[in-house]
Design an enzyme around this catalytic site. Structure first.
Site, PDB file in Angstrom:
ATOM      1  CB  SER A   1       0.761   2.044  -8.410  1.00 32.52           C
ATOM      2  OG  SER A   1       0.615   1.632  -7.082  1.00 32.52           O
ATOM      3  CG  ASN A   2       0.664   4.523  -3.396  1.00 29.07           C
ATOM      4  OD1 ASN A   2      -0.439   4.994  -3.114  1.00 29.07           O
ATOM      5  ND2 ASN A   2       0.993   3.267  -3.159  1.00 29.07           N
TER       6      ASN A   2
ATOM      7  CB  ILE B   1      14.470   2.142   7.990  1.00 26.10           C
ATOM      8  CG1 ILE B   1      13.499   0.978   7.761  1.00 26.10           C
ATOM      9  CG2 ILE B   1      14.156   2.874   9.296  1.00 26.10           C
ATOM     10  CD1 ILE B   1      13.575  -0.114   8.805  1.00 26.10           C
TER      11      ILE B   1
ATOM     12  CG  ASN C   1       5.452   4.956   5.028  1.00 23.26           C
ATOM     13  OD1 ASN C   1       5.699   4.814   3.826  1.00 23.26           O
ATOM     14  ND2 ASN C   1       5.355   3.921   5.852  1.00 23.26           N
TER      15      ASN C   1
ATOM     16  CG  HIS D   1       2.161   0.087   6.699  1.00 20.47           C
ATOM     17  ND1 HIS D   1       3.361  -0.515   6.403  1.00 20.47           N
ATOM     18  CD2 HIS D   1       1.445  -0.833   7.394  1.00 20.47           C
ATOM     19  CE1 HIS D   1       3.367  -1.737   6.904  1.00 20.47           C
ATOM     20  NE2 HIS D   1       2.220  -1.956   7.513  1.00 20.47           N
TER      21      HIS D   1
ATOM     22  CD  GLU E   1      -1.519   1.540  -0.259  1.00 21.92           C
ATOM     23  OE1 GLU E   1      -0.866   1.312  -1.275  1.00 21.92           O
ATOM     24  OE2 GLU E   1      -1.109   1.317   0.895  1.00 21.92           O
TER      25      GLU E   1
HETATM   26  C1  GRF Z   1       2.044   0.244  -1.202  1.00 18.54           C
HETATM   27  O1  GRF Z   1       1.129  -0.761  -0.922  1.00 18.54           O
HETATM   28  C2  GRF Z   1       2.392   1.013   0.048  1.00 18.54           C
HETATM   29  O2  GRF Z   1       1.406   1.005   1.019  1.00 18.54           O
HETATM   30  C3  GRF Z   1       3.606   0.260   0.575  1.00 18.54           C
HETATM   31  O3  GRF Z   1       4.288  -0.177  -0.554  1.00 18.54           O
HETATM   32  C4  GRF Z   1       3.405  -0.288  -1.656  1.00 18.54           C
HETATM   33  C5  GRF Z   1       4.001   0.531  -2.755  1.00 18.54           C
HETATM   34  O4  GRF Z   1       3.325   0.342  -3.973  1.00 18.54           O
HETATM   35  N1  GRF Z   1       4.379   1.082   1.476  1.00 18.54           N
HETATM   36  P1  GRF Z   1       3.669   1.256  -5.223  1.00 18.54           P
HETATM   37  O5  GRF Z   1       5.170   1.134  -5.478  1.00 18.54           O
HETATM   38  O6  GRF Z   1       3.265   2.650  -4.889  1.00 18.54           O
HETATM   39  O7  GRF Z   1       2.874   0.701  -6.373  1.00 18.54           O
END
Ligand code: GRF
Length: 193
Positions: A20-21, A96, A111, A113, A178
């Site tokens: 989703s990001n 990692i 990144n 988080h 996010e």
């Molecule tokens: C997000 O909450 C991000 O902060 C973490 O993993 C999740 C990834 O979500 N690192 P998506 O795959 O972007 O929906």
């Protein structure tokens, strides 16, 4: 964000799952405020749902099954050079990166988080936040260093944790912030370079 002109940074987004990001970064990359051009999506699994967003937007993707970290990182590095990548955005990438890789890349690696770093590094953040009855949680975009979730913080956004929240609700609320935070952090770091 104000419109800036100039060359856009060739960006690679690394994912492992839902993406989703990645979806929000693709949307941002197409906006007039964007300072990036997403040239490549890297995934460590063929099953990452997020790959569909790359396919839909005709963005090249590269899958590496990470059987051997050293070999995989070399192969990924080749792809980064091939696409002249100058920014890496980790977005739910579950591997990692080695110190060697980070040092060799030399350019920014970001990144996102889902916690208010330096609190709750690592996995299962929402479970731990709820268990500890924290009043606030949120998300952080930071620079990647060899130490997990510990690099310089670029941007952070806080939300209230409600008594009625559970892991699913909290995850949903944090994902929503996010999707705005990551583009803003990218803008911040690239407009200052
Ligand atoms: C997000 O909450 C991000 O902060 C973490 O993993 C999740 C990834 O979500 N690192 P998506 O795959 O972007 O929906």
């Amino acid at each position: 964000m104000e419109k800036l002109t100039g060359k856009k940074s060739n960006t690679a987004v690394f994912i492992s799952g839902r993406g989703s990001n990645l979806k929000s970064l693709i949307k941002y990359s197409k906006s007039k405020y964007s300072l990036i051009k997403i040239k490549l999506v890297v995934s460590n699994t063929i099953n990452a749902k997020g790959l569909n967003y790359a396919k839909k937007s005709k963005i090249k993707y590269y899958i590496n099954n990470y059987k051997n970290i050293a070999v995989s990182e070399k192969q990924i590095f080749k792809q980064l050079s091939r696409f002249k990548i100058d920014l890496i955005c980790l977005a739910g990438f579950m591997k990692i990166l080695s110190e060697k890789f980070i040092k060799k890349f030399k350019k920014p690696i970001l990144n996102i988080h889902p916690s208010l770093l330096p609190k709750y590094k690592g996995l299962n953040t929402h479970e731990r936040v709820l268990k500890n009855n924290e009043k606030y949680s949120g998300s952080t975009v930071h620079l990647v260093t060899p130490k997990l979730d510990s690099g310089k913080i670029i941007l952070q956004k806080k939300i209230k944790v409600l008594k009625s929240d559970n892991v699913k609700i909290l995850e949903k609320k944090i994902l929503k912030i996010e999707h705005k935070l990551y583009p803003e952090a990218i803008y911040k770091i690239l407009s200052n370079l």
